[in-house]
Design a protein around this motif. Structure first.
Motif, PDB file in Angstrom:
ATOM      1  N   MET A 182      -1.760  -0.341  -6.117  1.00 55.29           N
ATOM      2  CA  MET A 182      -1.241  -0.209  -4.826  1.00 55.29           C
ATOM      3  C   MET A 182      -2.406   0.942  -4.117  1.00 55.29           C
ATOM      4  O   MET A 182      -2.639   0.576  -2.958  1.00 55.29           O
ATOM      5  N   GLY A 183      -2.542   1.948  -4.820  1.00 59.42           N
ATOM      6  CA  GLY A 183      -3.524   2.758  -4.287  1.00 59.42           C
ATOM      7  C   GLY A 183      -4.891   2.264  -3.899  1.00 59.42           C
ATOM      8  O   GLY A 183      -5.475   2.578  -3.137  1.00 59.42           O
ATOM      9  N   ARG A 184      -5.227   1.257  -4.912  1.00 57.77           N
ATOM     10  CA  ARG A 184      -6.554   0.348  -4.286  1.00 57.77           C
ATOM     11  C   ARG A 184      -6.616  -0.217  -3.250  1.00 57.77           C
ATOM     12  O   ARG A 184      -7.377  -0.338  -2.381  1.00 57.77           O
ATOM     13  N   GLU A 185      -5.322  -0.974  -3.137  1.00 58.61           N
ATOM     14  CA  GLU A 185      -5.007  -1.623  -1.837  1.00 58.61           C
ATOM     15  C   GLU A 185      -4.902  -0.618  -0.535  1.00 58.61           C
ATOM     16  O   GLU A 185      -5.591  -1.162   0.698  1.00 58.61           O
ATOM     17  N   ALA A 186      -4.412   0.386  -0.866  1.00 56.22           N
ATOM     18  CA  ALA A 186      -4.235   1.270   0.339  1.00 56.22           C
ATOM     19  C   ALA A 186      -5.765   1.883   0.885  1.00 56.22           C
ATOM     20  O   ALA A 186      -5.963   1.822   2.028  1.00 56.22           O
ATOM     21  N   THR A 189       0.728  -1.160  -0.100  1.00 60.17           N
ATOM     22  CA  THR A 189      -0.148  -0.014   0.113  1.00 60.17           C
ATOM     23  C   THR A 189       1.068   1.272  -0.039  1.00 60.17           C
ATOM     24  O   THR A 189       0.229   2.304  -0.132  1.00 60.17           O
ATOM     25  N   GLY A 190       2.081   1.219   0.222  1.00 57.34           N
ATOM     26  CA  GLY A 190       2.997   2.243  -0.032  1.00 57.34           C
ATOM     27  C   GLY A 190       4.518   1.811   0.470  1.00 57.34           C
ATOM     28  O   GLY A 190       4.770   0.503   0.254  1.00 57.34           O
ATOM     29  N   PHE A 191       5.325   2.900   0.818  1.00 60.09           N
ATOM     30  CA  PHE A 191       6.784   2.398   0.702  1.00 60.09           C
ATOM     31  C   PHE A 191       7.284   3.446   2.035  1.00 60.09           C
ATOM     32  O   PHE A 191       6.861   4.169   2.395  1.00 60.09           O
TER      33      PHE A 191
END
Length: 343
Positions: A306-310, A278-280
């Protein structure tokens, strides 16, 4: 009578709704919202003004049941209680956090002087449960956790910034505990565009335009800040100190707009951000961020997915429903009949 005391109504709406459902009376010290970004002098004046208001309302608090109190006003309530001017069965200090380690000794002393056996402190991260035991000398039984709630945003409206922003940019925003100097150094000799929105109190932000690819705004209205988040490629959170407060609200806002967050690795942010999912999380922005930017250029990571997962993580762990459930579990046992505390 049980009370919720707050400087203003600038708190998560779900908090007020949940407390009203539990038959709490809302006591606001000022109508409307205050600017949360103030100098130490401004905060000191607010504290004096709010303490005086509470002193004048002391008769209403002579036989209080449970008091949930937001912000620094909790210190005023604790002091009045220690002086015997108000009485309550239990107090819950809602949303306590400390930004800077230099204040740990001060709050350790204040809590030792003011807290009684029935007082509790609610925090927004699991890490703080251990941190404040170690640094402030608080008992484990005094500390409770409830997630910081965030209501997903609607589509941002157009603002004066519309049409003035770079076509593609990374965005960093917020005031407290930010290390913008490290971020500027990481972008100084790169081609990617960086937009920063800080405060006039962020002294590490340059006064003028120092690099062609870096744009700095200060003290923008809330709608404009939201627009900067909504249209960014990804959001950046450079943090100075690994303490209890680390830009959680900024991370949650980015997640609401399905944005990946690239942040300094801290204990609190490790709870919010799943590395490479979801990020780094970076140990050193100056060294690691340029390397990550090169990886993003080559498409090694899918920022959209990744933005969708966040966003999914936000709904699952930080929704109004998750917060209301956790808060009710904290407060309901406190509503059982108890004897009044001795000062």
């Amino acid at each position: 009578m049980n009370y919720f005391i707050s400087p203003t109504l600038g708190v998560p709406p779900v908090l007020v709704t949940t407390l009203r459902e539990l038959d709490f009376r809302i006591m606001l010290l000022q109508q409307g919202e205050r600017n949360p970004i103030k100098s130490k002098v401004g905060l000191g004046l607010d504290f004096i003004r709010d303490s005086w208001y509470l002193f004048r309302q002391r008769r209403a608090l002579q036989q209080a049941g449970v008091i949930v109190v937001n912000s620094y006003v909790a210190l005023s309530v604790l002091l009045l209680h220690r002086l015997g001017l108000i009485r309550y069965r239990k107090l819950i200090y809602f949303g306590f956090f400390l930004h800077a380690p230099r204040y740990f000794p001060l709050f350790r002393m204040l809590f030792r002087m003011l807290l009684t056996e029935q007082d509790m402190i609610q925090v927004f991260s699991q890490h703080e449960l251990m941190l404040y035991q170690q640094k402030l000398g608080l008992k484990k039984s005094r500390l409770v956790y409830a997630p910081l709630p965030y209501q997903p945003e609607k589509k941002p409206v157009a603002t004066p910034l519309t049409g003035r922003l770079p076509k593609a940019y990374f965005f960093a925003g917020g005031y407290t505990n930010r290390d913008y100097a490290a971020l500027i150094q990481a972008f100084a000799h790169r081609t990617e565009q960086l937009v920063i929105c800080g405060s006039s109190l962020n002294h590490d932000l340059p006064a003028g335009k120092t690099y062609a690819n870096i744009t700095v705004f200060r003290d923008l209205p809330r709608k404009a800040f939201k627009e900067l988040v909504a249209h960014a490629q990804a959001c950046l959170l450079p943090v100075k100190d690994d303490t209890g407060a680390a830009g959680q609200s900024f991370v949650l806002e980015a997640m609401a707009f399905q944005k990946v967050v690239i942040a300094t690795q801290t204990h609190v942010l490790t709870e919010l951000i799943d590395q490479n999912q979801t990020g780094f999380l970076l140990a050193d922005m100056r060294i690691e961020l340029p390397l990550l930017l090169r990886q993003l250029q080559t498409g090694e990571f899918d920022l959209v997915q990744m933005g969708r997962e966040a966003h999914n993580k936000l709904i699952r762990d930080y929704s109004d429903e998750a917060f209301a459930h956790a808060l009710a579990q904290v407060i309901r046992p406190c509503l059982e009949k108890q004897t009044y505390q001795k000062q």
